[in-house]
Design an enzyme around this catalytic site. Structure first.
Site, PDB file in Angstrom:
ATOM      1  N   ASN A  23      -5.315 -13.654 -54.068  1.00 25.70           N
ATOM      2  CA  ASN A  23      -4.083 -14.610 -54.402  1.00 25.70           C
ATOM      3  C   ASN A  23      -4.178 -15.261 -55.777  1.00 25.70           C
ATOM      4  OD1 ASN A  23      -3.314 -14.080 -51.876  1.00 25.70           O
ATOM      5  ND2 ASN A  23      -4.043 -16.332 -51.169  1.00 25.70           N
ATOM      6  N   ARG A  93       5.658 -10.363 -50.791  1.00 25.65           N
ATOM      7  CA  ARG A  93       6.041 -11.524 -51.143  1.00 25.65           C
ATOM      8  C   ARG A  93       5.577 -12.102 -52.133  1.00 25.65           C
ATOM      9  NH1 ARG A  93       8.373 -16.116 -49.177  1.00 25.65           N
ATOM     10  NH2 ARG A  93       7.515 -17.840 -49.794  1.00 25.65           N
ATOM     11  N   CYS A 117       8.250 -12.003 -42.819  1.00 30.06           N
ATOM     12  CA  CYS A 117       6.897 -11.264 -42.346  1.00 30.06           C
ATOM     13  C   CYS A 117       6.312 -11.755 -41.184  1.00 30.06           C
ATOM     14  CB  CYS A 117       5.916 -11.308 -43.566  1.00 30.06           C
ATOM     15  SG  CYS A 117       4.915 -12.870 -43.738  1.00 30.06           S
ATOM     16  N   PRO A 123      10.473 -18.885 -46.376  1.00 27.24           N
ATOM     17  CA  PRO A 123      11.841 -19.152 -47.246  1.00 27.24           C
ATOM     18  C   PRO A 123      11.143 -19.306 -48.654  1.00 27.24           C
ATOM     19  CG  PRO A 123      11.397 -20.971 -46.039  1.00 27.24           C
ATOM     20  CD  PRO A 123      10.470 -20.151 -45.342  1.00 27.24           C
ATOM     21  N   ARG A 398      -4.708  -4.328 -47.690  1.00 30.22           N
ATOM     22  CA  ARG A 398      -3.915  -4.808 -48.563  1.00 30.22           C
ATOM     23  C   ARG A 398      -4.797  -6.026 -49.227  1.00 30.22           C
ATOM     24  NH1 ARG A 398       2.085  -6.260 -46.829  1.00 30.22           N
ATOM     25  NH2 ARG A 398       2.045  -7.253 -49.096  1.00 30.22           N
TER      26      ARG A 398
HETATM   27  C1  UD1 Z   1       0.149 -18.459 -50.492  1.00 28.15           C
HETATM   28  C2  UD1 Z   1      -1.062 -17.314 -50.041  1.00 28.15           C
HETATM   29  C3  UD1 Z   1      -1.195 -17.360 -48.640  1.00 28.15           C
HETATM   30  C4  UD1 Z   1      -1.297 -18.493 -48.032  1.00 28.15           C
HETATM   31  C5  UD1 Z   1      -0.438 -19.717 -48.315  1.00 28.15           C
HETATM   32  C6  UD1 Z   1      -0.877 -21.033 -47.896  1.00 28.15           C
HETATM   33  C7  UD1 Z   1      -0.515 -15.968 -52.054  1.00 28.15           C
HETATM   34  C8  UD1 Z   1       0.096 -14.607 -52.759  1.00 28.15           C
HETATM   35  N1  UD1 Z   1      -0.539 -16.203 -50.612  1.00 28.15           N
HETATM   36  O1  UD1 Z   1       1.350 -17.933 -49.821  1.00 28.15           O
HETATM   37  O2  UD1 Z   1      -2.248 -16.211 -48.530  1.00 28.15           O
HETATM   38  O3  UD1 Z   1      -1.545 -18.249 -46.587  1.00 28.15           O
HETATM   39  O4  UD1 Z   1      -0.478 -19.858 -49.707  1.00 28.15           O
HETATM   40  O5  UD1 Z   1      -2.211 -21.407 -48.120  1.00 28.15           O
HETATM   41  O6  UD1 Z   1      -1.158 -16.788 -52.972  1.00 28.15           O
HETATM   42  N2  UD1 Z   1       7.708 -22.838 -47.753  1.00 28.15           N
HETATM   43  C9  UD1 Z   1       8.853 -23.310 -47.461  1.00 28.15           C
HETATM   44  N3  UD1 Z   1       9.788 -22.919 -48.747  1.00 28.15           N
HETATM   45  C10 UD1 Z   1       9.290 -22.481 -49.935  1.00 28.15           C
HETATM   46  C11 UD1 Z   1       7.855 -22.125 -49.919  1.00 28.15           C
HETATM   47  C12 UD1 Z   1       7.271 -22.211 -48.762  1.00 28.15           C
HETATM   48  O7  UD1 Z   1       9.308 -23.812 -46.750  1.00 28.15           O
HETATM   49  O8  UD1 Z   1      10.200 -22.370 -50.996  1.00 28.15           O
HETATM   50  C13 UD1 Z   1       6.787 -22.973 -46.475  1.00 28.15           C
HETATM   51  C14 UD1 Z   1       6.489 -21.399 -45.960  1.00 28.15           C
HETATM   52  O9  UD1 Z   1       7.389 -20.922 -45.080  1.00 28.15           O
HETATM   53  C15 UD1 Z   1       5.313 -21.766 -45.180  1.00 28.15           C
HETATM   54  C16 UD1 Z   1       4.343 -23.189 -46.130  1.00 28.15           C
HETATM   55  O10 UD1 Z   1       5.632 -23.598 -46.851  1.00 28.15           O
HETATM   56  O11 UD1 Z   1       5.546 -22.365 -43.911  1.00 28.15           O
HETATM   57  C17 UD1 Z   1       3.443 -22.512 -46.883  1.00 28.15           C
HETATM   58  O12 UD1 Z   1       3.685 -21.670 -47.880  1.00 28.15           O
HETATM   59  P1  UD1 Z   1       3.276 -21.332 -49.500  1.00 28.15           P
HETATM   60  O13 UD1 Z   1       2.135 -22.605 -49.655  1.00 28.15           O
HETATM   61  O14 UD1 Z   1       4.391 -21.280 -50.236  1.00 28.15           O
HETATM   62  O15 UD1 Z   1       2.576 -19.845 -49.030  1.00 28.15           O
HETATM   63  P2  UD1 Z   1       2.783 -18.689 -50.065  1.00 28.15           P
HETATM   64  O16 UD1 Z   1       2.678 -19.405 -51.591  1.00 28.15           O
HETATM   65  O17 UD1 Z   1       3.899 -17.923 -49.656  1.00 28.15           O
END
Ligand code: UD1
Length: 417
Positions: A23, A93, A117, A123, A398
């Protein structure tokens, strides 16, 4: 498609070398686009997610050169396009992390919205709200995010409704070249955020507070490529820690930052494992007697959602009743059905899973429903009598470098079929 076959594990022992953090690497590769001139990274894992990210960069015209020894050189100056191809983006993503750097440096980015996913809808509204607050025009058209800015982005205060890792990273990257100061409130505090800030600062950015919930970024005119070594993967390390615990084994895990593993270590100790910080790594000694415990996934420094499936495999063979609550993703229990095929006793209610520990699991054919679910099934296979065959292993490769070979190095009877 290949399968991974795991034969019942004896106590496993030996040493394992952890790779660079997936990550962190994904975010840092995106960030390299912000700098003039080449960046060379060390400790980049050789995994499919990184390969896919590099393929997207190549489609933008960027020259990349990845070596098997973990070195990766990126030359962002050869960029020719600001539109990332849908076919590649939809598979990953983390490609959304390219929007911040492209927008900040070139004033435009077009990236297909990564689809939902297997672990939830995921989102990216928080990312987009951040860019808009900084003066960008953002529209989502035909499943594609189109972002534009007239001139430089503008430093602003951006409050995140949830400490999203990706949104914090994207806005932090966008802020580095903005005019004025960007402040991210309720920022994510994961070690990968700190690594990204350290890398950006080594390129000439002015970022303070990464690792706390307020990050301040003073925009600068230009960043330059540099040489940087990526942090070790705490989730890969945690997976091997669970392997020691679930087989009553004794493993020395090398190339780790023990602090990053505090939440995992705390839970493993509650379950009954011994964890010793040694000079060259973390030694984990599992015990035959394992006790149930409760786990709630939370943003860092809480318990990582990316370790939830693996811990559930362990709790399946820990005496008593454990309760696991998933607070980050809405649909991250798909591994439960597969663990049940191996004999685990688990009931799900909403975001909570109740696990009644059993003495032994028994081998069966199962499917990896996502990356960490796949890792959980390998771990469960170690604790199962007989043979476990895991399908859909494309998910596993992956994010885990040489996972079969690393387990073989610990004496596990595991192989590709
Ligand atoms: C990153 C990690 C993933 C990890 C996650 C949480 C990477 C490439 N991936 O994913 O392995 O499981 O952090 O630690 O670094 N959300 C919203 N709106 C947004 C963004 C997020 O509602 O604009 C929600 C998501 O749906 C989810 C939560 O916030 O429920 C956490 O997501 P986020 O911390 O953004 O995870 P990622 O960055 O996608």
């Amino acid at each position: 498609m290949q399968k991974i076959v795991v034969k019942s594990g004896e106590s496993i022992s030996g040493q394992v070398q952890i790779s660079g953090a997936k990550n962190a690497a994904l975010a840092l590769i995106a960030a390299s686009l912000l700098g003039a001139g080449k960046t060379t990274f060390e400790n980049v894992p050789k995994i499919v997610d990184i390969e896919m990210m590099l393929n997207i960069l190549e489609c933008l015209g960027i020259e990349v050169d990845q070596q098997i020894n973990g070195m990766l050189t990126i030359n962002p100056d050869s960029l020719k396009s600001l539109v990332a191809p849908y076919d590649l983006v939809k598979k990953m993503r983390a490609s959304n992390l390219l929007i911040g750097p492209l927008l900040a440096r070139y004033g435009r980015a077009e990236i297909a919205l990564p689809g939902g996913c297997d672990i939830g809808s995921r989102p990216m509204d928080l990312h987009l709200k951040g860019f808009q607050a900084m003066g960008a025009e953002v529209v989502v058209e035909h499943g594609c995010v189109k972002a534009r800015s007239r001139g430089r982005l503008r430093g602003e205060v951006v409050y995140l409704d949830f400490p999203s890792v990706g949104a914090t990273e994207n806005i932090m990257m966008a802020g580095t070249l903005a005019q004025g100061t960007t402040v991210i409130e309720n920022a994510a505090k994961e070690p990968e955020i700190v690594d990204l800030a350290n890398y950006l600062n080594s390129m000439g950015a002015k970022i303070r507070g990464a690792g706390t919930d307020v990050i301040k970024i003073d925009g600068v005119e230009e960043l330059t490529g540099t040489h940087y070594s990526i942090i070790p993967d705490r989730i890969e390390a945690g997976t091997f820690m669970v392997a020691a615990a679930i087989t009553a084994g004794d493993i020395l895990i090398k190339n780790v930052i023990p602090k990053h593993l505090d939440p995992v270590s705390a839970k493993l100790r509650e379950i009954g494992a011994e964890i010793i910080e040694e000079e060259n790594g973390l030694r984990v000694i599992g015990r035959d007697e394992r006790k149930a415990t409760d786990i709630k996934t939370m943003p860092y420094p809480g318990f990582p959602t990316d370790m939830q499936p693996q811990m559930m495999a362990l709790l399946s063979v820990s005496e008593g009743t454990s309760v696991v609550t998933e607070n980050i993703f809405e649909n991250r229990f798909r591994h439960v059905a597969e663990l049940k095929r191996l004999g685990a006793k688990i009931k799900i209610e909403g975001r909570t899973a109740v696990i009644e520990g059993v003495k032994k699991l028994s081998g069966a054919s199962v499917q990896a429903t996502d990356l960490r679910a796949g890792a959980a099934l390998i771990l469960a296979g170690l604790a199962a009598e007989g043979t476990t065959e895991i399908g859909c292993v494309s998910h596993i490769i992956r994010g885990y470098e040489n996972i079969v070979e690393k387990f073989q190095g610990l004496g596990v009877d595991i192989f590709w079929k």
